[in-house]
Design an enzyme around this catalytic site. Sequence first.
Site, PDB file in Angstrom:
ATOM      1  N   LYS A  29      36.851  52.025 -77.730  1.00 30.29           N
ATOM      2  CA  LYS A  29      35.925  52.974 -77.098  1.00 30.29           C
ATOM      3  C   LYS A  29      36.060  54.372 -77.708  1.00 30.29           C
ATOM      4  O   LYS A  29      35.070  55.104 -77.800  1.00 30.29           O
ATOM      5  CB  LYS A  29      36.249  53.001 -75.597  1.00 30.29           C
ATOM      6  CG  LYS A  29      35.639  54.124 -74.822  1.00 30.29           C
ATOM      7  CD  LYS A  29      36.691  54.808 -73.968  1.00 30.29           C
ATOM      8  CE  LYS A  29      36.243  56.167 -73.533  1.00 30.29           C
ATOM      9  NZ  LYS A  29      37.305  57.175 -73.576  1.00 30.29           N
ATOM     10  N   ASN A  30      37.249  54.745 -78.145  1.00 29.67           N
ATOM     11  CA  ASN A  30      37.427  56.087 -78.702  1.00 29.67           C
ATOM     12  C   ASN A  30      37.211  56.145 -80.211  1.00 29.67           C
ATOM     13  O   ASN A  30      37.482  57.166 -80.836  1.00 29.67           O
ATOM     14  CB  ASN A  30      38.811  56.640 -78.338  1.00 29.67           C
ATOM     15  CG  ASN A  30      38.853  57.048 -76.865  1.00 29.67           C
ATOM     16  OD1 ASN A  30      37.818  57.067 -76.191  1.00 29.67           O
ATOM     17  ND2 ASN A  30      40.034  57.350 -76.356  1.00 29.67           N
ATOM     18  N   CYS A 126      35.734  62.509 -68.716  1.00 35.53           N
ATOM     19  CA  CYS A 126      36.553  62.451 -67.495  1.00 35.53           C
ATOM     20  C   CYS A 126      37.134  63.810 -67.146  1.00 35.53           C
ATOM     21  O   CYS A 126      37.489  64.587 -68.021  1.00 35.53           O
ATOM     22  CB  CYS A 126      37.685  61.444 -67.708  1.00 35.53           C
ATOM     23  SG  CYS A 126      37.100  59.749 -67.757  1.00 35.53           S
ATOM     24  N   ARG A 131      39.565  70.838 -70.733  1.00 32.81           N
ATOM     25  CA  ARG A 131      38.923  70.234 -71.905  1.00 32.81           C
ATOM     26  C   ARG A 131      37.893  71.156 -72.583  1.00 32.81           C
ATOM     27  O   ARG A 131      36.715  70.806 -72.696  1.00 32.81           O
ATOM     28  CB  ARG A 131      38.298  68.882 -71.537  1.00 32.81           C
ATOM     29  CG  ARG A 131      39.278  67.949 -70.878  1.00 32.81           C
ATOM     30  CD  ARG A 131      38.731  66.565 -70.666  1.00 32.81           C
ATOM     31  NE  ARG A 131      38.779  65.754 -71.870  1.00 32.81           N
ATOM     32  CZ  ARG A 131      38.309  64.521 -71.955  1.00 32.81           C
ATOM     33  NH1 ARG A 131      37.747  63.959 -70.912  1.00 32.81           N
ATOM     34  NH2 ARG A 131      38.400  63.839 -73.070  1.00 32.81           N
ATOM     35  N   ASP A 315      46.643  58.261 -72.672  1.00 35.31           N
ATOM     36  CA  ASP A 315      45.769  57.269 -72.030  1.00 35.31           C
ATOM     37  C   ASP A 315      46.534  56.024 -71.560  1.00 35.31           C
ATOM     38  O   ASP A 315      45.997  55.232 -70.791  1.00 35.31           O
ATOM     39  CB  ASP A 315      44.643  56.864 -72.982  1.00 35.31           C
ATOM     40  CG  ASP A 315      43.875  58.082 -73.460  1.00 35.31           C
ATOM     41  OD1 ASP A 315      43.428  58.857 -72.606  1.00 35.31           O
ATOM     42  OD2 ASP A 315      43.769  58.278 -74.677  1.00 35.31           O
ATOM     43  N   ARG A 423      32.861  52.679 -68.367  1.00 38.91           N
ATOM     44  CA  ARG A 423      32.814  53.582 -69.512  1.00 38.91           C
ATOM     45  C   ARG A 423      33.756  53.128 -70.643  1.00 38.91           C
ATOM     46  O   ARG A 423      33.495  53.369 -71.809  1.00 38.91           O
ATOM     47  CB  ARG A 423      33.270  54.953 -69.004  1.00 38.91           C
ATOM     48  CG  ARG A 423      32.977  56.053 -69.883  1.00 38.91           C
ATOM     49  CD  ARG A 423      33.321  57.362 -69.212  1.00 38.91           C
ATOM     50  NE  ARG A 423      32.832  58.397 -70.074  1.00 38.91           N
ATOM     51  CZ  ARG A 423      31.575  58.802 -70.075  1.00 38.91           C
ATOM     52  NH1 ARG A 423      30.733  58.326 -69.206  1.00 38.91           N
ATOM     53  NH2 ARG A 423      31.200  59.721 -70.917  1.00 38.91           N
TER      54      ARG A 423
END
Length: 443
Positions: A29-30, A126, A131, A315, A423
């Site tokens: 996903k990243n 998120c 951020r 993560d 997600r």
Amino acid sequence: MSPAAAASGRLVLRGGKPLTGEVPVRGAKNALPKIMVASLLTGEDCTLRNVADVADVAIVSELIEAIGGTVERPERGVIRIRPGNIQPMERSVLREFSGRSRIPILTCGPLLARFGDAPVPSLGGCRIGQRPVDFHLNALQHMGATLHEEASASHLTCERLQGAKIKLEFPSVGATEQVILAAVRAEGVTELSNAAIEPEIMDLIMVLQKMGAYISVDVDRVITIVGVRQLHGYDHTALPDRLEAASWACAAVSTDGRIFVRGARQVDMMTFLNKYRQIGGDFDVRDDGIEFWRAGSELRSIALETDVYPGFTTDYQQPFVIALTQARGISIVHETVYEQRFGYIEALNRMGAQIQLYRECLGGLTCRFGQRNWKHSAVIAGPTPLRGAEIHIPDLRAGFSYVIAALAAQGDSTLTNTNLIDRGYENLNEKLLALGAEIVSVD
Ligand code: EPU
């Protein structure tokens, strides 16, 4: 993540059964959405394989189509991007995507390279800390871009980006990707120091090398990019999702089950595997994946600190903490990447965990949050039996962690806002069912 996008999905789970069986993981996903953004750097067709159905892939597909490209899906797991006709991005397009994802900020470098103009999005993602995107914008300005700050929407302009010497204040994943994506078509050499070197970044670099870029990753987090005028299309198979693989590994050990994660790759997960073994998890690495289970009857406590790669990735932290609630003794976790990544602890304590949060740095790593009032260290006493609860999911990794906690708990748990988990975790409910989880209801 925008509040509008965040409020749906409900899952009722009955805990108390070990998860056993096999789940596949596909592309990370990243990495996937960033590799898609790289297609904006060329006019030639690009093919991406091992594509998981996760939200950011859909969002970037829409974004590419909104600026004149096409995105086809010739078969399951394959995306073909035709970026030949893309046009400069209108502010109205960007507004539509602002708040839905963090990926659009990465279009700045490629759009500056291609059109000399790029709108700056306000970002979703998120809520696990502030951020900001100051590193991104400072780096692009260092490379010759001018930032026009406007109340409605800021934008960047340049003639041709110039190579530069840039040092990041912190090895930010996104800012590293931004600089690389901007520098590959800039004039001259860019030397980026204190860069992030996560496996997903290496995958992006491999894609760019296939496209004709010159990028070297040197010792001590220095990445050097020699700019070129033109890049070609690519055909690339994305690396597997190590974060999802680690999440299932934590589910296996927390529920005392046994899960084979098809597609998991040892090389990306070495730090995780060491810690997993230290707390009493075991694993078998095979050519086609890794199997995870609990070595003995009890798990052991540990002290660990999250860090940028090759450290213990932030993560991994949330699913790992669920396992630590089942470990004998006192565990300590010092979170050094995000200032607010323990927001999920309160609900976990309601389920029976005994976790205290501290403002102090409980670890040896230098960290940016120590004297700034963020509760970023956790002390976990275990083992604590967990019981079902009603929980509203605040972010992606916390969401999956609550799923694990609910399955390790006695009784039923009702999780709301579960769309946040989609997600980053493809086909979650199907995978849970395949592992024998009891889903009482889902909507
Ligand atoms: N930071 C700044 N200024 C910037 C950029 C970052 O201060 O301009 C700070 C952040 O606030 C944070 C730290 O630097 O404290 C690290 O942020 P980073 O830029 O590395 O994070 P990111 O690129 O926004 C990606 C992943 C995250 C993952 C982090 C760290 C994607 C889409 N997201 O975010 O993934 O936690 O790197 O590895 O790649 C997740 O998968 O659950 C997730 C949140």
